[in-house]
Design an enzyme around this catalytic site. Structure first.
Site, PDB file in Angstrom:
ATOM      1  N   PHE A 113      19.634  33.084  18.658  1.00  0.00           N
ATOM      2  CA  PHE A 113      18.799  34.252  18.366  1.00  0.00           C
ATOM      3  C   PHE A 113      17.534  34.193  19.234  1.00  0.00           C
ATOM      4  CE2 PHE A 113      15.906  36.877  15.868  1.00  0.00           C
ATOM      5  CZ  PHE A 113      16.715  37.971  15.641  1.00  0.00           C
ATOM      6  N   ASP A 184      19.804  26.358  12.559  1.00  0.00           N
ATOM      7  CA  ASP A 184      19.339  27.631  11.995  1.00  0.00           C
ATOM      8  C   ASP A 184      20.499  28.199  11.169  1.00  0.00           C
ATOM      9  OD1 ASP A 184      18.749  30.312  11.551  1.00  0.00           O
ATOM     10  OD2 ASP A 184      17.653  30.547  13.436  1.00  0.00           O
ATOM     11  N   TYR A 209      16.453  36.809   3.288  1.00  0.00           N
ATOM     12  CA  TYR A 209      16.624  38.266   3.108  1.00  0.00           C
ATOM     13  C   TYR A 209      17.998  38.766   3.524  1.00  0.00           C
ATOM     14  CZ  TYR A 209      14.890  37.718   7.898  1.00  0.00           C
ATOM     15  OH  TYR A 209      14.700  37.285   9.177  1.00  0.00           O
ATOM     16  N   LYS A 210      18.831  37.877   4.080  1.00  0.00           N
ATOM     17  CA  LYS A 210      20.186  38.310   4.459  1.00  0.00           C
ATOM     18  C   LYS A 210      21.118  38.053   3.281  1.00  0.00           C
ATOM     19  CE  LYS A 210      19.296  36.982   9.287  1.00  0.00           C
ATOM     20  NZ  LYS A 210      19.149  38.273   9.964  1.00  0.00           N
ATOM     21  N   ARG A 356      28.334  45.575  14.626  1.00  0.00           N
ATOM     22  CA  ARG A 356      28.420  44.387  13.782  1.00  0.00           C
ATOM     23  C   ARG A 356      28.601  44.788  12.320  1.00  0.00           C
ATOM     24  NH1 ARG A 356      23.404  40.147  13.375  1.00  0.00           N
ATOM     25  NH2 ARG A 356      22.443  41.940  12.400  1.00  0.00           N
TER      26      ARG A 356
HETATM   27  C1  PLP Z   1      19.428  33.356  13.681  1.00  0.00           C
HETATM   28  C2  PLP Z   1      18.069  33.911  13.441  1.00  0.00           C
HETATM   29  N1  PLP Z   1      16.990  33.142  13.687  1.00  0.00           N
HETATM   30  C3  PLP Z   1      15.740  33.603  13.507  1.00  0.00           C
HETATM   31  C4  PLP Z   1      15.503  34.892  13.049  1.00  0.00           C
HETATM   32  C5  PLP Z   1      14.085  35.377  12.897  1.00  0.00           C
HETATM   33  O1  PLP Z   1      13.747  35.439  11.561  1.00  0.00           O
HETATM   34  P1  PLP Z   1      12.319  35.996  11.050  1.00  0.00           P
HETATM   35  O2  PLP Z   1      12.223  37.403  11.478  1.00  0.00           O
HETATM   36  O3  PLP Z   1      12.403  35.865   9.563  1.00  0.00           O
HETATM   37  O4  PLP Z   1      11.262  35.137  11.629  1.00  0.00           O
HETATM   38  C6  PLP Z   1      16.599  35.716  12.762  1.00  0.00           C
HETATM   39  C7  PLP Z   1      16.382  37.089  12.266  1.00  0.00           C
HETATM   40  O5  PLP Z   1      17.268  37.839  12.033  1.00  0.00           O
HETATM   41  C8  PLP Z   1      17.905  35.214  12.970  1.00  0.00           C
HETATM   42  O6  PLP Z   1      18.984  35.985  12.749  1.00  0.00           O
END
Ligand code: PLP
Length: 397
Positions: A113, A184, A209-210, A356
């Site tokens: 990400f 992660d 939140y997911k 998705r």
């Molecule tokens: C794999 C992954 N890492 C990090 C993040 C970033 O998260 P945040 O916006 O809560 O900092 C996300 C957000 O969707 C994500 O999917």
């Protein structure tokens, strides 16, 4: 056996909508409305600042961390809730680099990400000590683990394709070369069985939140392996991670164990929502979730491929190699997703061309999948996406 009809009834879902985006933002647990309003009225309203002690707000991040721990194979006292996932990635990375101080390379993959990669680059810049971020293809991670790497930073389930890394194998291979691992779990926690202890992960981070349905802006969590808990020096040493926050000591001393990963004041209103959501997770066996999500996503692939030859599967075909989402490539994916949302099928779009769809058995069943697949087939065969209105990009895709 998990009663998914019951869990579905515990969420508020609009009529005539198939919500295949719980991998991005989970729906509202009905009980969260009461949980949040009671917290606001009875605790914030009536107790005011006494709520920190009398309603136990101060320990809420650790308590809920323990409950999340049960979903990811983490023992009590090893998970802390707070901040956002990007912040937790930064914290874990800074601590890991300090522990493995002789080495200068952070290894990640090209599917990670962007925020994780940005955080790594930002930290490297701030440290200004010759650190470097190296990226390899997701399939090549095992071959890229060399003895000059300090930290392996990976997202277990690829946010775009759903491709699943093998956490235990890669962690073991990393450890053989003296590399620390940060996993992660944004697209893993609540999506599939995870066992950070069995995998011997060093750090893990994730969001709520997911799949954990804490609502927009719900806080993240961080896991620290017990063997490192008193060794990791927290980057972002905030006052609530101090050994004695209320000594107001001008000098920082980290609290023992996972408490040190706290930074500042936790979001108590949002934690009330998370708590209500975790009550639902108490009714659920993660192995049942995995079985059902594999069934639902296999069915979805079969139906979509049969009805929509223009959509090309972007996810691994074998459900054992996927998380809990299915993605398709389509040149006009953004417009097509807009057309689907207009017709009550909600997924999302990830640039450049990925549509998705998330499968969340707590509230999605085979009937939903059938309905979604037939609407997708209609949108595709009738080219209903081919509409200028659907080309106007919203700020959030
Ligand atoms: C794999 C992954 N890492 C990090 C993040 C970033 O998260 P945040 O916006 O809560 O900092 C996300 C957000 O969707 C994500 O999917």
């Amino acid at each position: 056996v998990t009663d998914f009809t019951r869990t579905k009834s515990l969420f508020q879902l609009p009529e005539n909508l198939v919500y295949l985006d719980g991998n991005s933002l989970g729906p509202l647990p009905r009980a969260a409305v009461a949980s949040v309003s009671e917290m606001m009225r009875d605790e914030w309203g009536d107790m005011l600042i006494a709520g920190w002690n009398n309603a136990g707000w101060i320990d809420q991040p650790a308590r809920l961390g323990d409950r999340i721990g049960t979903l990811i194979g983490a023992p009590s006292g090893t998970v802390m809730v707070g901040d956002t996932l990007s912040i937790k990635v930064y914290q874990a990375l800074a601590s890991a680099l300090e522990i493995n101080a002789e080495r200068k390379i952070i290894l990640s993959d090209t599917g990670n990400f962007p925020s994780d990669l940005y955080m790594a680059e930002g930290l490297i810049k701030s440290l200004d000590k010759g650190y470097r971020l190296k990226l390899c293809e997701p399939e090549a991670v095992a071959d890229c683990l060399t003895e000059d790497i300090a930290v392996l930073l990976l997202t277990e389930v690829d946010y775009r394709t759903g491709r699943l890394h093998h956490m235990k194998t890669l962690t073991e291979k990393a450890h053989e070369k003296g590399i620390l691992t940060i996993w992660d779990l944004a697209h893993s926690a609540g999506a599939l069985p995870v066992n950070v202890s069995a995998a011997e992960a060093d750090f893990a981070v994730g969001c709520t939140y997911k799949y954990l349905n804490s609502g927009p802006g719900g806080p993240a969590f961080i896991y620290l392996a017990p063997r490192l808990a008193n060794k990791a020096r927290p980057a972002l040493p905030g006052w609530l991670g101090h050994a004695q926050p209320f000594a107001f000591d001008p000098e920082y001393r980290p609290a023992p164990g996972i408490e040190r990963m706290r930074v500042g004041t936790p979001p108590i209103i949002q934690l009330a929502a998370l708590e209500a959501s975790l009550d639902i997770w108490d009714l659920v066996d993660m192995n049942d979730v995995r079985t059902k999500s594999s069934e639902l996503s296999d069915l979805f692939i079969e139906l979509v491929e049969a009805g929509c030859p223009d959509l090309k599967l972007a996810s691994p075909r074998d459900s054992r190699q996927r998380g809990s989402q299915v993605s398709f490539h389509f040149e006009h994916g953004y417009a097509a997703m807009r057309a689907l949302i207009d017709r009550g099928v909600v997924g999302d779009f990830r640039a450049p061309d990925v549509m998705r769809f998330g499968f969340t058995p707590l509230y999605i069943d085979a009937e939903d999948v059938n309905k979604a697949a037939s609407i997708i087939a209609e949108v595709m065969t009738k080219r209903l996406w081919d509409n200028a209105e659907y080309l106007v990009q919203s700020p959030v895709t």
